[in-house]
Motif scaffolding. Structure first.
Motif, short mmCIF file in Angstrom:
data_model
loop_
_atom_site.label_atom_id
_atom_site.label_comp_id
_atom_site.label_asym_id
_atom_site.label_seq_id
_atom_site.Cartn_x
_atom_site.Cartn_y
_atom_site.Cartn_z
N UNK A 181 0.85 -1.20 0.00
CA UNK A 181 0.00 0.00 0.00
C UNK A 181 0.88 1.24 0.00
N UNK A 182 0.50 2.25 -0.78
CA UNK A 182 1.25 3.49 -0.86
C UNK A 182 1.24 4.21 0.48
N UNK A 183 2.31 4.94 0.77
CA UNK A 183 2.43 5.63 2.03
C UNK A 183 1.34 6.65 2.28
N UNK A 184 0.93 7.34 1.20
CA UNK A 184 -0.11 8.37 1.40
C UNK A 184 -1.46 7.74 1.73
N UNK A 185 -1.70 6.52 1.27
CA UNK A 185 -2.94 5.84 1.63
C UNK A 185 -2.89 5.41 3.11
N UNK A 186 -1.73 4.94 3.56
CA UNK A 186 -1.57 4.65 4.97
C UNK A 186 -1.82 5.90 5.82
N UNK A 187 -1.29 7.03 5.37
CA UNK A 187 -1.45 8.27 6.12
C UNK A 187 -2.91 8.61 6.32
N UNK A 188 -3.68 8.60 5.23
CA UNK A 188 -5.11 8.92 5.34
C UNK A 188 -5.84 7.91 6.23
N UNK A 189 -5.51 6.64 6.06
CA UNK A 189 -6.19 5.61 6.83
C UNK A 189 -5.96 5.74 8.32
N UNK A 190 -4.70 5.95 8.72
CA UNK A 190 -4.37 6.02 10.14
C UNK A 190 -4.87 7.32 10.76
N UNK A 191 -4.66 8.45 10.06
CA UNK A 191 -5.10 9.73 10.62
C UNK A 191 -6.62 9.82 10.66
N UNK A 192 -7.28 9.26 9.67
CA UNK A 192 -8.74 9.25 9.69
C UNK A 192 -9.28 8.40 10.82
N UNK A 193 -8.67 7.24 11.03
CA UNK A 193 -9.08 6.36 12.13
C UNK A 193 -8.86 7.03 13.47
N UNK A 194 -7.74 7.76 13.60
CA UNK A 194 -7.47 8.50 14.83
C UNK A 194 -8.58 9.51 15.11
N UNK A 195 -9.06 10.20 14.08
CA UNK A 195 -10.14 11.17 14.25
C UNK A 195 -11.41 10.51 14.75
N UNK A 196 -11.73 9.36 14.18
CA UNK A 196 -12.94 8.64 14.61
C UNK A 196 -12.81 8.23 16.07
N UNK A 197 -11.65 7.71 16.45
CA UNK A 197 -11.43 7.26 17.83
C UNK A 197 -11.54 8.43 18.81
N UNK A 198 -10.89 9.55 18.47
CA UNK A 198 -10.96 10.73 19.35
C UNK A 198 -12.40 11.24 19.43
N UNK A 199 -13.13 11.18 18.31
CA UNK A 199 -14.53 11.60 18.33
C UNK A 199 -15.37 10.75 19.26
N UNK A 200 -15.15 9.44 19.23
CA UNK A 200 -15.90 8.54 20.11
C UNK A 200 -15.55 8.82 21.57
N UNK A 201 -14.25 9.00 21.85
CA UNK A 201 -13.82 9.30 23.22
C UNK A 201 -14.45 10.61 23.71
N UNK A 202 -14.49 11.61 22.81
CA UNK A 202 -15.07 12.91 23.18
C UNK A 202 -16.53 12.76 23.59
N UNK A 203 -17.23 11.80 22.97
CA UNK A 203 -18.62 11.59 23.32
C UNK A 203 -18.83 11.17 24.76
N UNK A 204 -17.80 10.58 25.38
CA UNK A 204 -17.89 10.17 26.78
C UNK A 204 -17.50 11.28 27.74
N UNK A 205 -16.81 12.31 27.24
CA UNK A 205 -16.30 13.36 28.12
C UNK A 205 -17.11 14.66 28.04
N UNK A 206 -17.53 15.05 26.84
CA UNK A 206 -18.22 16.33 26.69
C UNK A 206 -19.57 16.32 27.40
N UNK A 207 -19.90 17.42 28.00
CA UNK A 207 -21.21 17.62 28.65
C UNK A 207 -21.86 18.82 27.99
N UNK A 208 -23.05 18.65 27.43
CA UNK A 208 -23.66 19.70 26.63
C UNK A 208 -24.14 20.88 27.46
#
Length: 461
Positions: A181-208
């Protein structure tokens, strides 16, 4: 400092205790979200050559695709903020982050210019409203008197992203060839997955809502809610001002022109700096990333150092002119000499651009009549940020037609010089009762959302 230690101080009011708890509990996750946000919107700047080789994306197409993000962002920013008010920050900010993470993951599968265009536009749509939504969230939780600290902490995530993005993205590009797999595809895949994970974690911490915070006592909730309610009441009494009328206000027009010039330089550096550094032969992607962090580090140091010197200056216009001149000189010098000399010149331009923004927003806050301050600054921000679309497209077009980025750099120099002329006519002298800002702007994008004042301000009709 623990919550108990804060509560122990008899001189600390319930409102101050509540504010401290919000800053310690909510701001770290918001800062992390903003850092990842900046990482995802600018990582495309490191793969221009790869997109050209693997997908056939020309310099013009790359510039257009990079800029399309801002079109999608601008079109959906207001609707996104309206939905945040309806669903609450916990649901909506996490939805935004998870959605943009999924779009970043989808960019692994770019196979032609059209998919590149579509996904960059969709990234802007998915990300729309995040920054102003986060600032609105802070507004819902904190009174005007406490937002400066929260804004400084939040914008720190944007400043830190400029330092982190290069090394992190460069390291991920080193995965090129792993699993075929090309390096730039790895970059998008890993950084995008990181965003999803941080978004899920934020759902447990943020209080509206303040009422839902289990870590606030009843007294603290009441004090904080009453203080925020007083600010909201003042804004509700403000008269309405039409956007059309604001567009023709002289000071708004001058501010918009000056900010547009700053965003041209800021986003040109963001999206084209890696390709300029790649002209230095023999560098690995990680080394390119490390060198790309130099302008951000220098800008951050200069920005915060200068703010302490200029915050009490009676007139910021001379300092703004000097920083814009540095930006113009830096972009011009980048067309001369070796790639190493070009990196030094771009660093100078970046320092000038960031420091100009540090001076610009306090001037904009104090220079506009309070009757048009809030909507006027919002208009300056929305129109001025179109430089994020114009700048990368212009650079790409000129590179394809002339074979060089020099034409784009000359254009940036000219824009900064024109901004100096506009700055001469801005209201830069602080009046006796004008607030003294101690919070420098950390980025040239989206900072006006933090410019609420305690005065009555008009709403936009």
């Amino acid at each position: 400092m623990s919550d108990a230690a804060v509560a122990a101080g008899p001189q600390v009011t319930a409102e101050q205790r509540a504010t401290g708890k919000f800053l310690r509990r909510m701001m770290p996750i918001l800062v992390l979200m903003l850092l990842v946000n900046n990482l995802d919107r600018t990582n495309v700047g490191f793969i221009q050559d790869e997109l050209r080789a693997d997908v056939g994306v020309s310099a013009t197409a790359y510039g257009l695709g990079a800029g399309l993000f801002f079109i999608g962002y601008a079109l959906f920013e207001v609707p996104s903020n309206m939905l945040l008010e309806r669903f609450g920050a916990r649901v909506w900010l996490t939805r935004i982050m998870i959605t943009w993470g999924l779009v970043i993951v989808a960019m692994c599968f770019i196979h032609n210019v059209t998919t590149f265009y579509v996904l960059r536009f969709l990234l802007g749509v998915a990300e729309a409203g995040f920054f102003p939504g986060a600032m609105l969230y802070i507004t819902q939780w904190l009174p005007d008197s406490s937002r400066g600290r929260a804004t400084a902490l939040f914008l720190g995530g944007s400043a830190a992203a400029g330092i982190v993005t290069g090394p992190v993205t460069g390291a991920l590009l080193e995965l090129h060839g792993a699993g075929g797999v090309a390096g730039w595809r790895w970059m998008f895949g890993i950084e995008g997955t990181l965003s999803v994970v941080v978004g899920v974690i934020a759902g447990f911490f943020l209080v509206s809502r303040i009422e839902d915070a289990r870590w606030l006592s009843a007294e603290e909730k009441g004090a904080l809610r009453a203080s925020v309610a007083r600010d909201e009441a003042r804004r509700e009494r403000a008269p309405r001002v039409s956007r059309l009328r604001l567009m023709f206000h002289p000071q708004v027009a001058l501010l918009t022109g000056a900010f547009f010039a700053m965003t041209l330089t800021g986003y040109a550096i963001t999206f084209w700096l890696p390709s300029l550094i790649e002209e230095i032969k023999g560098l690995s992607p990680f080394e390119v990333g490390l060198l790309s962090a130099i302008p951000a580090i220098a800008s951050m140091i200069a920005m915060y150092s200068m703010s302490h010197f200029t915050d009490r200056a009676p007139d910021r216009r001379p300092y703004l002119a000097v920083t814009l001149l540095l930006s113009a000189v830096g972009t011009y010098l980048a067309t001369l000499g070796s790639p190493w000399f070009g990196l030094a010149a771009i660093t100078l331009a970046g320092v000038g651009s960031k420091c100009a923004a540090t001076l610009f927003w306090p001037m904009a806050q104090t220079g506009l009549d309070l009757r048009i301050a809030a909507p006027g600054l919002a208009l300056v921000n929305s129109i001025g940020n179109l430089g994020g679309f114009v700048s990368p497209f212009l650079f790409g077009y000129l590179k394809d037609t002339t074979g060089s980025t020099n034409g784009g750099l000359y254009t940036l120099s000219a824009a900064s010089l024109l901004a100096i002329l506009a700055a001469r006519h801005l209201r830069g002298t602080r009046t006796a009762d004008a607030p003294v800002s101690a919070t420098p702007a950390a980025d040239t994008t989206d900072t006006t959302d933090a410019t609420d004042t305690a005065s009555e301000q008009p709403r936009v009709s």
